[in-house]
Design a protein around this motif. Structure first.
Motif, short mmCIF file in Angstrom:
data_model
loop_
_atom_site.label_atom_id
_atom_site.label_comp_id
_atom_site.label_asym_id
_atom_site.label_seq_id
_atom_site.Cartn_x
_atom_site.Cartn_y
_atom_site.Cartn_z
N UNK A 268 0.81 -1.22 0.00
CA UNK A 268 0.00 0.00 0.00
C UNK A 268 0.84 1.26 0.00
N UNK A 269 2.09 1.16 0.45
CA UNK A 269 2.95 2.36 0.48
C UNK A 269 3.15 2.93 -0.93
N UNK A 270 3.02 2.08 -1.94
CA UNK A 270 3.20 2.57 -3.31
C UNK A 270 2.06 3.47 -3.76
N UNK A 271 0.94 3.46 -3.05
CA UNK A 271 -0.19 4.31 -3.42
C UNK A 271 0.11 5.79 -3.24
N UNK A 272 1.22 6.10 -2.56
CA UNK A 272 1.64 7.50 -2.42
C UNK A 272 2.20 8.03 -3.74
N UNK A 273 2.56 7.13 -4.64
CA UNK A 273 3.05 7.50 -5.97
C UNK A 273 1.84 7.81 -6.86
N UNK A 274 1.96 8.76 -7.79
CA UNK A 274 0.82 9.02 -8.69
C UNK A 274 0.29 7.73 -9.30
N UNK A 275 -1.03 7.57 -9.22
CA UNK A 275 -1.66 6.34 -9.70
C UNK A 275 -1.33 6.08 -11.17
N UNK A 410 3.95 12.44 -19.25
CA UNK A 410 4.13 13.87 -19.53
C UNK A 410 2.83 14.62 -19.27
N UNK A 411 2.93 15.74 -18.63
CA UNK A 411 1.73 16.50 -18.25
C UNK A 411 1.18 16.03 -16.93
N UNK A 412 1.03 14.72 -16.77
CA UNK A 412 0.52 14.17 -15.51
C UNK A 412 1.53 14.40 -14.41
N UNK A 413 2.82 14.13 -14.71
CA UNK A 413 3.87 14.38 -13.71
C UNK A 413 3.90 15.86 -13.35
#
Length: 692
Positions: A268-275, A410-413
Motif C-alpha cells: 500500500x505504500x506505493x499508493x503514495x506514488x501518482x496512480x 508527460x503532463x501528468x507528472x
C-alpha cells in the motif's frame, strides 16, 4: 454433407507471433482469402478466422468443388483478314487453334465497329483444391508485416518461423508446400497442457478439437470475451472494479491460448506514488489490469492472465508480485527524487533539449507558449498571469526522471509536481490538460487555462513548422500538424472561444526571431487548418457544398464558421432551399457581368407588381434579419429569408431584369444585389446549387 458443398481449413503454425499485431494479421489473412475467392466468382457461406500466439487459421464453409463456369465471347481478327477469296487464312487458322475449335466452326459478327471472327469459349470449372494453395500463398504474402525474417537455411520469409501447415478440404489433405512447410492434417495443442500433435478429422472439427483436446481457445474473439469476463469477475472478488483498456485486452488475448486470471497484490505504500505511474508500469511492463474502488481510486491489487492452469496458483501469483515490486519501487524513487527540485528548476534543463533544430530548444518554446497564452487569455478575458505561468512550466516535467522512464506521464507528472510546489490550481491543472485532446473524440481541457495553453502550444508548433516551409504531404506529418489543427478547431468551437485564427498565427509568427517563410506562412497555415473542417463536417454528414458556401466568405474565426455551417446545413434541408440557391446562382451570374456598387432601390422606378412585391419583402426581411445577424443567429435569419422564395420565383417569372431602359435595368440590378447581400451575410448560398 452435400456433394456440392465443401469446407476448407488452412492453419499456419508458427513460433510465438507478435502480440500487438496478431489481430491485424488474422483479420487481413481472412480478408485476403475472401477477396481472392470473390474475384474468382466463388460463392461460400461463411469465413471464420482463428488466431492464437502460435497459429493463424481460416475456416471457409459452403464452398463448391470448382470455380463457376461461364461463357465468354472471344474476338479474333477482322473478317477481311481472316478470309481471302472465301478461304481461311493463317490468321483464321491460328485463332481457331488457339481457342480449341475447328476452322469450320468459326463465325463472324460485328463488334460495333467492324466485322470480326468470334467464338464463345467456356471459362472456369477449375478445381478449387488446385487453386487454394496459390490463394493461401498470395494471402500470406500480402499480410502487413513490417519486417519479415528467415530461419535456418531456408529462403522463405515470414513474421516468425513456420512449424506446421494444415490444408484440409473436408477430410482430404490438399498436398502443397507453403513457406517451406509441407501440408498435412495435424495441428498442435497447448504448449504445456497438450504438448503433442492432434490429427484433425475434418475442416469443421478444428475448433472443437483444439478446445476439448488441445486446451486452446482458437477463436480470438471468444478468447477475448473469456479474458474480459474473468478479469471483471476477479476485480469484483477483490471488492473493486477492474479497469479494462481495450488495447491491453487485445494484447493479453494475443499472449495466451488458455487464459486463467489471477489476482496479485502490491504494498500500500506505493499508493503514495501518482496512480498513473503505477498503472503505466503495470500495464506497459507487466501487462497487468489495475483495480479501482467505487470512487475510482487505485487499489493495491493487480490482475494478470496466466497461459496455464497451475496446480499451485499461489506460486504464480507470488512470482508476479515479486516481479512488480521493483518496478513500482523505481516509480516511487523517481517520484521522490523529482520532488526534491521545483518545476522551475527542472525547466532550466530544457535549455539543452532541442525542440527543432531551426526553432530552438524546448525552453525557447515554453517562452513563446507563455507569451502566446497570455495573449489568448487577454482576448478571452481570462487571467493572463495563470496562462503565462502555466505556459512557462508546460514542458518542465519532460526533464524529470519520471517522464524519462514513463513517457505517457508527460503532463501528468507536471500536475503532481506543480501541486507539490504550491502552484495555483488553474496552473497545475493546465499542465495536465495541455495535451488534450490527444486523439479523435478525446475529451477537451476542463479548465480555461488548460485550454489556453493547449491552444498556444499547438499554434506555436504550427507557426514554426509552416514557417520552415515543412507542409505535411501524404502520410508524412512528423510533427502531427493534422492532429494539432483539429485539436485547435475543436477547442475553439466546442469551448465557444470567439477567436480569429489569423490573429493567433500572426502573434505566434512574431514570437520567432526569424522564419525562412516569414509572414507568408500565415496564409498557408491558416488554409491548412481550416481545410481540416471538411473531414470534420463529413463525419457529421453535412454535405460538402454546405461548407463550401461558408468557406467562400473567407472567415478565419472557427466558432463563427461552425455557427454558419450549422445554419446553412439546416437551411439546406428546407423545401425552399433548392429554388433560393438556384436564384442566388442566377443573381450571381447576372451581377458578375453587371457589377452593382449601390444597392439602393428607387421605389418610383418599380413598375411590375412582382418587382414591387419583392422590393417590399426584401426591405421587410432586412429589418428582421439584421438584428439576428448582429447576434450571429444565422439559423433563424436564414429561416426568415426562406420566406422570400415565392416572391423571388415570381420576380424571375414576370420581370425582365435586363430592361432596355438603363435606369430601370440599374434599379432591378440593385434590387437583386440587395437580395443577394442578405443571404451573403451568412454564406454564398449560390454554392448550394452546384449539386442540386
Amino acid at each position: 454433407m452435400s456433394e456440392n458443398i465443401h469446407n476448407f481449413l488452412v492453419e499456419l503454425g508458427t513460433e510465438e507471433l507478435p502480440p500487438k499485431s496478431l489481430l491485424t494479421l488474422s483479420t487481413e489473412f481472412r480478408n485476403q482469402l475472401e477477396a481472392s475467392l470473390k474475384n474468382l466468382g466463388v460463392a461460400f457461406n461463411s469465413v471464420s478466422p482463428f488466431a492464437s500466439p502460435r497459429r493463424l487459421a481460416v475456416l471457409i464453409e459452403g464452398l463448391p468443388a470448382t470455380t463457376p463456369v461461364k461463357s465468354v465471347t472471344v474476338w479474333g481478327p477482322p473478317a477481311n483478314v481472316a478470309f481471302a477469296d472465301g478461304k481461311p487464312t493463317k490468321a483464321a487458322e491460328a485463332f481457331a487453334a488457339k481457342n480449341g475449335i475447328s476452322v469450320a466452326e468459326l463465325t463472324t459478327a460485328s463488334d460495333g465497329k467492324v466485322e470480326k471472327l468470334k467464338c464463345d469459349v467456356k471459362t472456369g470449372g477449375e478445381s478449387l483444391t488446385q487453386l487454394l494453395p496459390g490463394l493461401v500463398d498470395h494471402a500470406l504474402a500480402q499480410l502487413p508485416i513490417a519486417k519479415r525474417m528467415r530461419w535456418g537455411s531456408k529462403r522463405d520469409e515470414f513474421v516468425r518461423p513456420v512449424k506446421w501447415l494444415v490444408m484440409l478440404f473436408d477430410e482430404q489433405v490438399i498436398p502443397c508446400t507453403i513457406l517451406g512447410v509441407t501440408s498435412g492434417n495435424q495441428t498442435r495443442g497447448h504448449r504445456f497442457h497438450c504438448n503433442r500433435t492432434l490429427t484433425i478429422p475434418s475442416a469443421t472439427a478444428y475448433k472443437k478439437l483444439l478446445l476439448e483436446e488441445g486446451k486452446v481457445i482458437a477463436d480470438f474473439n471468444e478468447r477475448r470475451d473469456n479474458v474480459r469476463k474473468q478479469v471483471i469477475a476477479t476485480g469484483e472478488k477483490l471488492g473493486g472494479q477492474a479497469v479494462i483498456d481495450p488495447d491491453l485486452l487485445d494484447e493479453v488475448t494475443a499472449l495466451v491460448e488458455w487464459p486463467v486470471a489471477l489476482a496479485g497484490r502490491f504494498e500500500e505504500r506505493f499508493l503514495a506514488v501518482p496512480a498513473e505511474a503505477l498503472i503505466s508500469s503495470m500495464k506497459e511492463h507487466q501487462k497487468y489490469f489495475h483495480v479501482v474502488d467505487k470512487k475510482g481510486a487505485l487499489l493495491p491489487h493487480f490482475i494478470t492472465l496466466a497461459n496455464i492452469e497451475s496446480a499451485d496458483p499461489a506460486q504464480v501469483i507470488a512470482g508476479n508480485e515479486k516481479v512488480i515490486r521493483p518496478r513500482l519501487s523505481d516509480a516511487a524513487f523517481f517520484f521522490e527524487t523529482d520532488k526534491k527540485q521545483a518545476l522551475t528548476d527542472h525547466r532550466e534543463k530544457l535549455r539543452n533539449v532541442v525542440f527543432q533544430a531551426q526553432l530552438g530548444t524546448l525552453f525557447d518554446k515554453t517562452e513563446r507558449i507563455a507569451v502566446l497564452a497570455g495573449f489568448i487569455a487577454r482576448k478571452l478575458g481570462a487571467d493572463d498571469r495563470w496562462a503565462e505561468r502555466a505556459g512557462r512550466l508546460s514542458k518542465a516535467d519532460l526533464a524529470t526522471a519520471m517522464v524519462y522512464e514513463f513517457a505517457d506521464m508527460q503532463g501528468i507528472a507536471g500536475f503532481y509536481y506543480g501541486q507539490d510546489d504550491g502552484e495555483e490550481k488553474e496552473v497545475y491543472w493546465a499542465l495536465k490538460e495541455q495535451y488534450l485532446p490527444k486523439f479523435a473524440g478525446d475529451e477537451l481541457p476542463s479548465t480555461t487555462t488548460g485550454a489556453i495553453v493547449a491552444l498556444a502550444d499547438r499554434i506555436d508548433t504550427l507557426a514554426g513548422i509552416f514557417g520552415l516551409g515543412q507542409v505535411p504531404t501524404g502520410s508524412k506529418d512528423p510533427f502531427g500538424l493534422r492532429r494539432a489543427s483539429v485539436a485547435v478547431l475543436r477547442i475553439l468551437v466546442e469551448k465557444g472561444y470567439d477567436l480569429d485564427l489569423r490573429d493567433l498565427l500572426e502573434e505566434a509568427v512574431e514570437l520567432y526571431p526569424s522564419l525562412p517563410q516569414g509572414k507568408k506562412c500565415i496564409d498557408v497555415a491558416l488554409n491548412y487548418m481550416l481545410e481540416r473542417f471538411r473531414a470534420w463536417y463529413e463525419e457529421q454528414n453535412i454535405p460538402a457544398v454546405v461548407y463550401q458556401a461558408v468557406a467562400a466568405k473567407g472567415i478565419n474565426n472557427p466558432l463563427d464558421i461552425d455557427n454558419r455551417v450549422q445554419a446553412v446545413a439546416a437551411f439546406y434541408q428546407l423545401p425552399e432551399a433548392e429554388a433560393l440557391a438556384a436564384a442566388n446562382k442566377r443573381v450571381s451570374n447576372i451581377l458578375a457581368k453587371q457589377p452593382v456598387t449601390d444597392t439602393t432601390v428607387n421605389d418610383a422606378l418599380l413598375q411590375e407588381p412582382a418587382e414591387r412585391d419583392l422590393a417590399q419583402q426584401v426591405a421587410a426581411a432586412k429589418q428582421k434579419v439584421e438584428p439576428l445577424f448582429a447576434k450571429r443567429q444565422y439559423k433563424e435569419a436564414l429561416a426568415e429569408l426562406a420566406s422570400l422564395r415565392a416572391a423571388v420565383d415570381l420576380f424571375f417569372d414576370k420581370v425582365m431584369v435586363m430592361a432596355e431602359d438603363p435606369q430601370l435595368r440599374a434599379n432591378r440590378l440593385a434590387l437583386l444585389a440587395g437580395l443577394r447581400s442578405l443571404f451573403w451575410e451568412v454564406a454564398d448560398i449560390s454554392q448550394l446549387a452546384v449539386s442540386q
